[in-house]
Write a protein that holds these residues in place. Structure first.
Motif, PDB file in Angstrom:
ATOM      1  N   PRO A   1       0.972  -0.582   0.136  1.00 35.64           N
ATOM      2  CA  PRO A   1       0.209   0.149  -0.098  1.00 35.64           C
ATOM      3  C   PRO A   1       0.754   1.284   0.327  1.00 35.64           C
ATOM      4  O   PRO A   1       1.888   1.020   0.793  1.00 35.64           O
ATOM      5  CB  PRO A   1      -0.797  -0.042   1.676  1.00 35.64           C
ATOM      6  CG  PRO A   1       0.312  -1.432   1.992  1.00 35.64           C
ATOM      7  CD  PRO A   1       0.457  -1.893   1.327  1.00 35.64           C
ATOM      8  N   LYS A   2       0.262   2.090  -0.825  1.00 30.50           N
ATOM      9  CA  LYS A   2       1.375   3.688  -0.628  1.00 30.50           C
ATOM     10  C   LYS A   2       1.290   4.689   0.475  1.00 30.50           C
ATOM     11  O   LYS A   2       0.121   4.132   1.171  1.00 30.50           O
ATOM     12  CB  LYS A   2       0.818   4.010  -1.571  1.00 30.50           C
ATOM     13  CG  LYS A   2       1.571   5.845  -2.342  1.00 30.50           C
ATOM     14  CD  LYS A   2       0.523   6.356  -3.576  1.00 30.50           C
ATOM     15  CE  LYS A   2       1.329   7.186  -3.543  1.00 30.50           C
ATOM     16  NZ  LYS A   2       1.173   8.359  -5.332  1.00 30.50           N
ATOM     17  N   PRO A   3       2.353   4.403   1.804  1.00 33.09           N
ATOM     18  CA  PRO A   3       1.873   5.668   2.023  1.00 33.09           C
ATOM     19  C   PRO A   3       1.823   6.903   2.344  1.00 33.09           C
ATOM     20  O   PRO A   3       1.500   7.352   1.020  1.00 33.09           O
ATOM     21  CB  PRO A   3       4.315   6.138   2.806  1.00 33.09           C
ATOM     22  CG  PRO A   3       4.333   5.148   2.137  1.00 33.09           C
ATOM     23  CD  PRO A   3       3.403   4.208   0.829  1.00 33.09           C
ATOM     24  N   ASP A   4       1.215   7.185   2.976  1.00 30.88           N
ATOM     25  CA  ASP A   4       0.988   8.995   2.880  1.00 30.88           C
ATOM     26  C   ASP A   4       1.861   9.769   3.269  1.00 30.88           C
ATOM     27  O   ASP A   4       2.193   9.800   5.015  1.00 30.88           O
ATOM     28  CB  ASP A   4      -0.401   9.154   4.438  1.00 30.88           C
ATOM     29  CG  ASP A   4      -0.869  10.485   3.779  1.00 30.88           C
ATOM     30  OD1 ASP A   4      -0.401  11.514   3.310  1.00 30.88           O
ATOM     31  OD2 ASP A   4      -2.372  10.993   4.053  1.00 30.88           O
ATOM     32  N   PRO A   5       2.604  10.199   3.095  1.00 26.24           N
ATOM     33  CA  PRO A   5       3.746  11.447   3.602  1.00 26.24           C
ATOM     34  C   PRO A   5       2.942  12.394   4.345  1.00 26.24           C
ATOM     35  O   PRO A   5       3.870  12.602   6.012  1.00 26.24           O
ATOM     36  CB  PRO A   5       4.183  12.487   2.565  1.00 26.24           C
ATOM     37  CG  PRO A   5       3.633  11.318   1.558  1.00 26.24           C
ATOM     38  CD  PRO A   5       2.416  10.808   1.311  1.00 26.24           C
ATOM     39  N   ALA A   6       1.988  13.117   5.007  1.00 23.84           N
ATOM     40  CA  ALA A   6       1.116  13.603   6.097  1.00 23.84           C
ATOM     41  C   ALA A   6       1.358  13.410   6.671  1.00 23.84           C
ATOM     42  O   ALA A   6       1.637  13.656   8.274  1.00 23.84           O
ATOM     43  CB  ALA A   6       0.526  13.989   5.626  1.00 23.84           C
ATOM     44  N   THR A   7       0.751  11.752   7.234  1.00 26.99           N
ATOM     45  CA  THR A   7       0.146  10.930   8.452  1.00 26.99           C
ATOM     46  C   THR A   7       1.568   9.966   8.693  1.00 26.99           C
ATOM     47  O   THR A   7       1.738   9.729  10.045  1.00 26.99           O
ATOM     48  CB  THR A   7      -0.927  10.285   8.847  1.00 26.99           C
ATOM     49  OG1 THR A   7      -0.773   9.334   7.523  1.00 26.99           O
ATOM     50  CG2 THR A   7      -1.818  11.983   8.291  1.00 26.99           C
ATOM     51  N   ASP A   8       2.439   9.375   7.374  1.00 27.12           N
ATOM     52  CA  ASP A   8       3.179   8.187   8.054  1.00 27.12           C
ATOM     53  C   ASP A   8       4.864   8.747   8.035  1.00 27.12           C
ATOM     54  O   ASP A   8       5.751   7.464   8.088  1.00 27.12           O
ATOM     55  CB  ASP A   8       2.931   7.567   7.030  1.00 27.12           C
ATOM     56  CG  ASP A   8       1.302   6.976   7.020  1.00 27.12           C
ATOM     57  OD1 ASP A   8       1.070   6.548   7.725  1.00 27.12           O
ATOM     58  OD2 ASP A   8       1.378   6.136   5.599  1.00 27.12           O
ATOM     59  N   PHE A   9       4.705  10.070   7.944  1.00 27.64           N
ATOM     60  CA  PHE A   9       6.055  10.704   8.073  1.00 27.64           C
ATOM     61  C   PHE A   9       6.358  11.459   8.914  1.00 27.64           C
ATOM     62  O   PHE A   9       7.037  12.579   8.910  1.00 27.64           O
ATOM     63  CB  PHE A   9       6.781  10.382   6.785  1.00 27.64           C
ATOM     64  CG  PHE A   9       7.346   8.824   5.849  1.00 27.64           C
ATOM     65  CD1 PHE A   9       8.375   7.747   6.292  1.00 27.64           C
ATOM     66  CD2 PHE A   9       6.239   8.682   5.289  1.00 27.64           C
ATOM     67  CE1 PHE A   9       8.349   7.057   5.903  1.00 27.64           C
ATOM     68  CE2 PHE A   9       6.495   7.422   4.124  1.00 27.64           C
ATOM     69  CZ  PHE A   9       7.634   7.176   4.542  1.00 27.64           C
ATOM     70  N   THR A  10       5.596  11.109   9.783  1.00 27.12           N
ATOM     71  CA  THR A  10       6.214  12.624  10.921  1.00 27.12           C
ATOM     72  C   THR A  10       7.333  12.559  11.788  1.00 27.12           C
ATOM     73  O   THR A  10       7.709  13.519  12.515  1.00 27.12           O
ATOM     74  CB  THR A  10       4.856  12.437  12.101  1.00 27.12           C
ATOM     75  OG1 THR A  10       4.527  11.507  13.403  1.00 27.12           O
ATOM     76  CG2 THR A  10       3.276  11.831  10.952  1.00 27.12           C
ATOM     77  N   ALA A  11       8.206  11.812  11.248  1.00 30.46           N
ATOM     78  CA  ALA A  11       9.446  12.049  12.944  1.00 30.46           C
ATOM     79  C   ALA A  11      10.192  12.713  12.111  1.00 30.46           C
ATOM     80  O   ALA A  11      10.791  12.473  11.331  1.00 30.46           O
ATOM     81  CB  ALA A  11       9.920  10.376  13.683  1.00 30.46           C
ATOM     82  N   ASP A  12      11.220  13.345  12.248  1.00 32.90           N
ATOM     83  CA  ASP A  12      13.074  14.019  11.815  1.00 32.90           C
ATOM     84  C   ASP A  12      13.431  12.942  11.592  1.00 32.90           C
ATOM     85  O   ASP A  12      14.436  13.283  10.871  1.00 32.90           O
ATOM     86  CB  ASP A  12      12.965  15.117  12.748  1.00 32.90           C
ATOM     87  CG  ASP A  12      11.870  16.040  13.133  1.00 32.90           C
ATOM     88  OD1 ASP A  12      11.189  16.203  11.524  1.00 32.90           O
ATOM     89  OD2 ASP A  12      12.005  17.127  13.829  1.00 32.90           O
ATOM     90  N   SER A  13      13.534  11.822  12.372  1.00 36.11           N
ATOM     91  CA  SER A  13      14.828  11.139  12.520  1.00 36.11           C
ATOM     92  C   SER A  13      14.150   9.844  13.076  1.00 36.11           C
ATOM     93  O   SER A  13      13.722   9.394  13.945  1.00 36.11           O
ATOM     94  CB  SER A  13      16.076  11.022  13.391  1.00 36.11           C
ATOM     95  OG  SER A  13      16.964  10.393  13.244  1.00 36.11           O
ATOM     96  N   PRO A  14      14.633   8.656  12.175  1.00 40.69           N
ATOM     97  CA  PRO A  14      15.227   8.596  11.091  1.00 40.69           C
ATOM     98  C   PRO A  14      14.865   8.844  10.531  1.00 40.69           C
ATOM     99  O   PRO A  14      13.150   9.017   9.935  1.00 40.69           O
ATOM    100  CB  PRO A  14      16.251   6.991  11.282  1.00 40.69           C
ATOM    101  CG  PRO A  14      15.085   6.109  11.658  1.00 40.69           C
ATOM    102  CD  PRO A  14      14.576   7.266  12.604  1.00 40.69           C
ATOM    103  N   THR A  15      15.433   9.472   8.541  1.00 42.08           N
ATOM    104  CA  THR A  15      14.625   9.940   7.754  1.00 42.08           C
ATOM    105  C   THR A  15      14.794   8.123   7.094  1.00 42.08           C
ATOM    106  O   THR A  15      15.018   7.426   7.122  1.00 42.08           O
ATOM    107  CB  THR A  15      15.774  10.650   6.587  1.00 42.08           C
ATOM    108  OG1 THR A  15      17.138   9.837   6.429  1.00 42.08           O
ATOM    109  CG2 THR A  15      16.864  11.974   7.769  1.00 42.08           C
TER     110      THR A  15
END
Length: 328
Positions: free
Chosen positions: A50-64
């Motif tokens: 499934p395609k992740p949602d950049p707005a909700t699935d990648f909220t942490a600064d680290s790790p990239t």
């Protein structure tokens, strides 16, 4: 595998095997709350993630995302059949600790699984289950440096340590005996490897320390070749270690097969220097969080020997040969 009751291990076999070592089919773990993959039609060419949602699935600064992908490539790159996707890297209630979700699958199979871990603020470690594992672009570099500098047991193969394979074993451990054919195949298939044997006598095996002590003295008196002749003979006669009398006969016979004097070896085995050599190997195992035998490190990569397909093991070693660079 036989476990050692040392301090709590950070590289327990299940965590390593499921996360780092086994083929993708062995890491199709339980699904977490990730979106369902699109339905596939026609021939199965591999999983559809499934395609992740950049707005909700990648909220942490680290790790990239790139750092996680580099870590997974370092750990899984040897398995060309494995496919994965970084699905989620989100903040937790603890500053600096991120929750990471990876989707894993295999080429030619539709099934997928999800693996979760927590990335710690130091950028060098993760927690999966109740285990702490190394993290980063080169997650095994620190282990490798420790072993290059401190693994001082008997050696065979190449003198250079650009490919260093270190085995921790107990002469009374039946799984260690079972692993010896695999070790011998590796010696043949990787003549450029620097193989090191480190004693790790387990306290639950009453004859293991004496067998290790005799081995230290055989190596001291006869050199590395004599040691490996001795170790082969001890593993072949391992059943004789079940009693004190049987152990004496078995070890003396192995010493003789290695071309050494049993009486001189027995005297040497009782010395404080011999005990100190064995204790140094045990301390090395503790510092590397090894709590079982047989156990192997490939350029610092922790690798339980039990349950690994030999062809996959060869792929893993070849991958490290191609990617690890020179020893430091």
């Amino acid at each position: 595998m036989i476990r050692l009751p040392l301090r709590r291990s950070n590289t327990a076999a299940l965590a390593i095997a499921a996360f780092l070592a086994l083929p993708a089919s062995s890491t199709l773990l339980a699904q977490t709350d990730v979106p369902a993959a699109p339905t596939q039609s026609g021939p199965v060419t591999g999983p559809t993630f499934p395609k992740p949602d950049p707005a909700t699935d990648f909220t942490a600064d680290s790790p990239t995302r790139a750092q996680v992908e580099a870590f997974l490539q370092a750990s899984w790159g040897y398995d060309t059949n494995r496919v994965f996707q970084v699905q989620r890297i989100v903040k937790t209630v603890i500053p600096g600790i991120s929750n990471v979700t990876i989707l894993v699958g295999e080429k030619g199979r539709k099934e997928t699984g999800a693996l979760q871990f927590f990335a710690l603020a130091d950028g060098k470690h993760i927690i999966t289950g109740n285990e702490i594992l190394p993290f980063g672009d080169h997650p095994y570099a620190e282990n490798r440096s420790v072993l290059v500098n401190r693994a001082e047991g008997p050696t065979r193969g190449a003198a250079a340590k650009d490919l260093e394979i270190v085995e921790f074993a107990d002469f009374q451990c039946p799984h260690c005996k079972d692993a010896q054919p695999t070790i011998e195949k590796l010696v043949t298939d990787f003549p450029n490897a620097h193989f090191v044997f480190e004693n790790l006598p387990l306290p639950q095996h009453p004859q293991a320390f004496q067998a290790a002590a005799y081995g230290v003295c055989v190596a001291k008196m006869g050199g590395d070749k004599a040691f490996f002749d001795y170790s082969a003979a001890v593993f072949d006669g391992q059943a004789g270690l079940s009693t004190n009398e049987g152990a004496t006969l078995t070890l003396n016979s192995a010493v003789s097969k290695a071309g050494q004097d049993p009486e001189k070896v027995a005297d040497c085995a009782k010395t404080p220097a011999t005990k100190a050599t064995i204790d140094a190997g045990v301390k090395l195992a503790q510092d590397l969080n090894v709590n079982q035998t047989p156990f192997m490190f490939v350029n610092g990569r922790p690798t339980p020997l039990a349950g690994l397909d030999y062809n996959m093991l060869k792929q893993m070693i070849a991958y490290h040969v191609a990617n690890d660079g020179a020893a430091k």
